[in-house]
Design a protein around this motif. Structure first.
Motif, mmCIF file in Angstrom:
data_model
loop_
_atom_site.group_PDB
_atom_site.id
_atom_site.type_symbol
_atom_site.label_atom_id
_atom_site.label_comp_id
_atom_site.label_asym_id
_atom_site.label_seq_id
_atom_site.Cartn_x
_atom_site.Cartn_y
_atom_site.Cartn_z
ATOM 1 N N ALA A 1 34.362 32.527 -36.127
ATOM 2 C CA ALA A 1 34.179 33.944 -36.482
ATOM 3 C C ALA A 1 32.752 34.413 -36.227
ATOM 4 O O ALA A 1 32.532 35.521 -35.734
ATOM 5 C CB ALA A 1 34.559 34.159 -37.944
ATOM 6 N N TRP A 2 31.760 33.599 -36.546
ATOM 7 C CA TRP A 2 30.383 34.080 -36.393
ATOM 8 C C TRP A 2 30.072 34.347 -34.932
ATOM 9 O O TRP A 2 29.300 35.242 -34.614
ATOM 10 C CB TRP A 2 29.374 33.112 -37.016
ATOM 11 C CG TRP A 2 29.059 31.868 -36.216
ATOM 12 C CD1 TRP A 2 29.585 30.632 -36.405
ATOM 13 C CD2 TRP A 2 28.125 31.760 -35.128
ATOM 14 N NE1 TRP A 2 29.060 29.745 -35.488
ATOM 15 C CE2 TRP A 2 28.161 30.409 -34.697
ATOM 16 C CE3 TRP A 2 27.277 32.648 -34.468
ATOM 17 C CZ2 TRP A 2 27.381 29.944 -33.635
ATOM 18 C CZ3 TRP A 2 26.505 32.174 -33.415
ATOM 19 C CH2 TRP A 2 26.563 30.829 -33.006
ATOM 20 N N ASP B 1 33.148 36.669 -41.962
ATOM 21 C CA ASP B 1 32.581 35.338 -41.778
ATOM 22 C C ASP B 1 31.704 34.912 -42.950
ATOM 23 O O ASP B 1 31.854 33.813 -43.471
ATOM 24 C CB ASP B 1 31.779 35.294 -40.470
ATOM 25 C CG ASP B 1 31.405 33.875 -40.112
ATOM 26 O OD1 ASP B 1 32.314 33.005 -40.137
ATOM 27 O OD2 ASP B 1 30.226 33.622 -39.830
ATOM 28 N N ILE C 1 32.780 31.516 -44.456
ATOM 29 C CA ILE C 1 32.202 30.346 -43.787
ATOM 30 C C ILE C 1 31.662 29.354 -44.825
ATOM 31 O O ILE C 1 31.128 29.745 -45.859
ATOM 32 C CB ILE C 1 31.089 30.765 -42.790
ATOM 33 C CG1 ILE C 1 30.791 29.632 -41.814
ATOM 34 C CG2 ILE C 1 29.826 31.200 -43.527
ATOM 35 C CD1 ILE C 1 29.905 30.057 -40.645
#
Ligand code: HEM
Ligand code: HEM
Ligand SMILES: [Fe+2]
Lengths: 190, 467
Positions: free
Chosen positions: B372-373, B446, B450
Motif C-alpha cells: 500500500a505505501w 496504509d 501497516i
C-alpha cells in the motif's frame, strides 16, 4: 583535519547568520524610509486629488507612474488627514473582504482575478472621463458585472466602503514599483 | 513510550486530518477555474483558497510539533519538561482551528472594522485567521518552545541539533507576530508580511526540517551524529547565508527601492546550493547503506524530501527568481506551480517520513514494508508532478501572454482565460489533484494498517537485508 570538526562549521553558521542579518537590518531601515508615504517610492495619500498616469521612462528603462494636475475623486478635495483616513478605511475593506485571496496587489495574492496594482488606470475605467471614473468603479464594486470568463461576486460593500476601496486603488496606482506591471495599458491603448 | 511521544502521535494524527481537509479544499478551489459560476455568491473562490492555504500552514506546523515531540525524549534521555501543559495546548490548538474553520465556512467575511480583524477574517494571505486565534497559536508555540528549552536545560545531553533547534525557535516565534498588524500602506504591509512568509519557509522552517531530518536519518540509517551535525551546520550557514538576503526576491515590485533587484536576485539565485547539498548528503548516507533501511516507506519519503526540496524549491524557485524573468512571472500560475512543489518537497514529504518512523515506533516494529505505501507514494508524487506541470505550462502562458504581451490589464487577464494552454493547465491541475487525493486515501489506509498485519509480511525486508 579541522573540517572534520563540527565546531568549525558551527562557527561558519553563526558568522554568516549574524552578518547577513545585520545587512538586512540596515537595508530594511533604508527601505522603510522609501516606502513611507511621502518617501521616494510611495506618494502621500492626498495624491488622490491628482491625475495619475503610467508611462515608459526611457532614462530608467521602465514604466513609471506620473502625477499630474488636479483631478478630484468624488468631487471632493481631500486634505492629507482626510485622505489618510479614507485610504485607511479602504485597506480595512480590502482585508475584511479578503480581496487578496482572489486578486493580486503588486502581484501578491491569488491568481483567480486580475492584478489590481494599476486597476485605477485600466483601459476599461479610462473610458470614464475625469471624476466619473471613481463613481463607475465604486458602482462596480457594489454591484459587480461580468466582462470576462468568470465574474466577481457581490461582497456587499456599502457606498462608503466602495468609495474607500476606490480611493485605495487610486493611491496605489501612483506607487513606484520599479516597472511592474510592464507595459500596462499599452497593448489595449486606442 | 514517553508521554511526549504519545502527544506526538496525537499531533501527527491531527496533521493528517487537516492534510485531508486541505486536499478537499484544494480540489474545491480548482473547480472555480473550470466552472465559471461555481458556487458564485454562496461560497466564493477566496473562501476555498483561504481554507486551503490555512490548513496547509497548520498541518505542517502540527507535523513539525509532532516530529519534535517524537524525537525530543530520545535526544535528551528524559520525559519532556512541562508535558502536561503541552497536552492541554494540543486541545487548545485543535479547538482554535475548528472554530476558525467554522467561521471561515459559515461567516466568511465581515464589515470593514476592527471586529472583523479580531473575530472573523484578517484577509492577509496565509494569516487570515482572526487575531484571537493568532494569539492562541502564539500561546501554543510559546509552550512548545518552553518544552524544548526546559527539557534541554534539565538534561545533561545537549546536542548540537538541539541547540540549532532552540536558536531557530526564536525567529520562528518572533516572526509570527507579523500575523497581527493591519497597516494602511500596502508597501509596508507587504514588506513585513514577507518577513513572515519568506523568512519562515526559506529560512527558519528549512532549519527546523533540517533538525528533524537529521534525527530521522540517525534513527533510520544509523548515520553518525558527527556527520549529521556537520551537515546541519553547513546547511544553516548556507541557508541563512543566502536566504536572509534572498528575501529581496519579493522586494522587486512592491514599492521598495531598485537595489533589491540586484541583491534579491543574486542571493536568492544561490539559495538552491544548500538544497543541492542536502540531496548529496541523503544519497551518500543511503548509498553507504545500499538503500537498506528496515523502514522502507520512511526511507523513500526521506529521499523524496531531499529531491523534492531541491527540485521544487531550488530549481522551480530559481527559474523565476531573477528580476528579468520575475517581472513577467510574478503573481501568475507559475508562482502557484512553485509554491505547491516547494511546500510538498521540502516539508510535506519530511512530515510523512517522520509519520512512518512514529508508526513503526508506536507499533514496536523495526521494519515496515508492504504494497500500500508504494501505491500511495506513487500516486501522491505523480499527482503532485502532474499538478505542478499543468500549472507551469499555464503559468508560462500567462507570463508571456497576459503579462509580457498583454501588459497585465483586465482585458489581458480576460484574454488569458480563453487561451488553450492556460485552460488545459487548469484541467490538468484538477485531474491530477484527484489522483493526488487517491494517494492521500491510500496513505491513510496504509498508516492505519501497516505493521499491524501478519508479522511475516512486515519482516520481509529484514530477510532481504540479511541475504
Ligand atoms: C488535491 C490537490 C490540490 C489542489 C487541487 C490544489 C489547488 C490549489 C488552488 C486552486 C490554489 C489557489 C491558487 C490560486 O490562487 O489561483 C492553491 C493554492 C495553494 N496550494 Fe494547493 N492544491 C492541492 C494540494 C496542495 C498541496 C499538497 C500543497 C502543499 C503541500 C498545496 C499548497 C498550496 C499553496 C502553497 C498555495 C498558495 C499558492 C500561491 O498562492 O502562490 N496545495 N492550491
Ligand atoms: C522550502 C522552500 C520554499 C518554499 C516552501 C517556497 C514557497 C513559495 C511560495 C508558497 C510562494 C508564493 C508566495 C505567495 O505569493 O504567496 C513562493 C514564491 C517565490 N519563491 Fe519560493 N519557496 C521556497 C524556496 C524558494 C527558493 C529556494 C527560491 C529561489 C531560488 C524561491 C523563489 C521564489 C520566488 C522568486 C517567488 C516569487 C514568485 C512571484 O514573484 O510571484 N523559493 N515560494
Ligand atoms: Fe522567497
Amino acid at each position: 583535519m579541522y573540517t572534520r570538526d563540527p565546531a568549525f562549521w558551527r562557527a561558519g553558521a553563526i558568522a554568516s547568520t549574524l552578518f547577513m542579518s545585520a545587512v538586512l537590518v540596515i537595508l530594511a531601515v533604508n527601505s522603510l524610509d522609501a516606502i513611507t508615504p511621502g518617501g521616494s517610492h510611495v506618494p502621500l495619500y492626498d495624491v488622490i486629488n491628482n491625475q495619475i498616469s503610467y508611462s515608459y521612462d526611457s532614462a530608467r528603462g521602465e514604466y513609471v507612474p506620473k502625477i499630474g494636475g488636479q483631478e478630484l475623486l468624488f468631487n471632493h478635495e481631500y486634505s492629507e488627514t482626510e485622505a489618510k483616513a479614507l485610504i485607511g478605511k479602504g485597506k480595512m475593506v480590502i482585508q475584511s473582504r479578503a480581496c487578496m485571496d482572489c486578486h493580486t496587489f503588486f502581484g501578491n495574492g491569488a491568481y483567480y482575478a486580475p492584478d489590481l496594482t494599476r486597476a485605477w488606470l485600466d483601459p476599461v475605467w479610462a473610458e470614464y472621463p475625469g471624476t466619473k471614473r471613481g463613481d463607475a468603479m465604486a458602482a462596480f464594486l457594489m454591484h459587480p458585472f461580468r466582462l470576462g470568463y468568470h465574474e466577481m461576486p457581490n461582497l456587499h460593500l456599502s457606498r462608503d466602503e466602495a468609495q474607500a476601496a476606490v480611493a485605495y486603488l487610486k493611491w496605489m496606482s501612483a506607487v513606484d514599483t520599479n516597472g511592474f506591471p510592464n507595459g500596462f495599458g499599452v497593448a489595449q491603448a486606442k | 513510550m514517553y508521554r511526549s511521544q504519545r502527544l506526538a502521535l496525537r499531533y501527527l494524527t491531527a496533521a493528517m486530518v487537516l492534510f485531508g481537509l486541505m486536499v478537499v479544499f484544494g480540489i474545491l478551489a480548482s473547480i472555480y477555474y473550470v466552472h465559471p459560476t461555481f458556487l458564485l455568491n454562496t461560497f466564493n473562490f477566496n473562501t476555498a483558497k483561504i481554507l486551503h492555504i490555512n490548513t496547509l500552514i497548520i498541518w505542517h506546523l502540527m507535523g513539525f510539533f509532532g516530529a519534535v515531540y517524537w524525537f525530543l525524549p530520545g535526544e535528551t534521555g528524559r520525559e519532556v519538561e512541562g508535558i502536561a501543559l503541552a497536552e492541554i495546548m494540543f486541545w487548545v490548538f485543535c479547538a482554535a482551528v475548528a472554530i476558525v474553520a467554522a467561521v471561515f465556512i459559515f461567516v466568511q467575511y465581515g464589515a470593514s472594522d476592527e471586529f472583523s480583524m479580531w473575530f472573523i477574517n484578517q484577509g492577509r494571505k496565509y494569516v487570515e485567521a482572526p487575531r484571537w486565534a493568532a494569539i492562541g497559536i502564539l500561546a501554543v508555540a510559546l509552550v512548545f518552545g518552553y518544552n524544548v528549552v526546559a527539557s534541554a536545560v534539565k538534561s545533561t545531553r545537549r546536542s548540537g541539533i538541539l541547540m540549532v533547534l532552540i536558536f531557530d525557535l526564536i525567529p520562528l516565534v518572533v516572526l509570527y507576530l507579523d500575523a497581527f498588524p493591519a497597516m494602511t500602506d500596502m508597501s509596508k504591509d507587504l514588506f513585513w508580511w514577507w518577513w513572515l512568509v519568506h523568512l519562515w519557509v526559506e529560512a527558519t522552517w528549512e532549519i527546523l526540517i533540517g533538525c528533524i531530518m537529521a534525527w530521522a536519518l540517525m534513527e533510520l540509517l544509523g548515520t553518525s551524529r558527527r556527520v549529521v551535525e556537520s551537515w546541519l551546520y553547513v546547511e544553516v550557514a548556507l541557508v541563512l547565508g543566502t536566504g536572509i538576503l534572498g528575501l529581496g526576491h519579493h522586494y522587486f515590485w512592491i514599492g521598495t527601492p531598485g537595489y533589491w533587484l540586484g541583491i534579491g536576485g543574486f542571493f536568492s539565485a544561490l539559495e538552491p546550493l544548500p538544497l543541492l547539498g542536502m540531496v548529496i548528503h541523503a544519497i551518500y548516507d543511503s548509498g553507504t547503506r545500499h538503500l537498506r533501511a528496515g523502514n522502507r516507506p520512511a526511507l523513500y519519503w526521506t529521499l523524496a524530501e531531499a529531491f523534492g526540496n531541491f527540485i521544487g524549491a531550488g530549481v522551480w524557485g530559481f527559474m523565476m527568481t531573477l528580476p528579468q524573468i520575475n517581472l513577467y512571472s510574478h503573481g501568475t500560475q507559475w508562482t502557484a506551480s512553485h509554491g505547491h512543489f516547494a511546500f510538498w518537497g521540502a516539508y510535506s514529504c519530511g512530515v510523512i517520513a517522520v509519520l512512518y518512523l512514529a508508526v513503526a515506533g508506536s507499533r514496536e516494529r523495526k521494519a515496515l514494508d508492504g504494497r500500500a505505501w508504494k501505491w500511495s507514494f506513487a500516486l501522491l508524487n505523480l499527482g503532485m508532478l502532474g499538478m505542478v506541470g499543468g500549472l507551469l505550462v499555464a503559468g508560462m502562458d500567462q507570463a508571456f501572454f497576459e503579462r509580457a504581451l498583454g501588459g497585465s490589464t483586465w482585458g489581458a487577464f480576460i484574454a488569458l482565460q480563453h487561451r488553450p494552454w492556460y485552460v488545459e493547465g487548469m484541467w490538468t491541475r484538477m485531474g491530477f489533484g484527484v489522483l493526488f487525493a487517491a494517494g492521500y486515501a491510500m496513505l491513510m489506509y496504509d498508516v492505519l494498517t501497516i505493521g499491524k498485519r501478519r508479522r511475516g509480511e512486515a519482516e520481509e525486508p529484514l530477510k532481504e537485508a540479511a541475504a
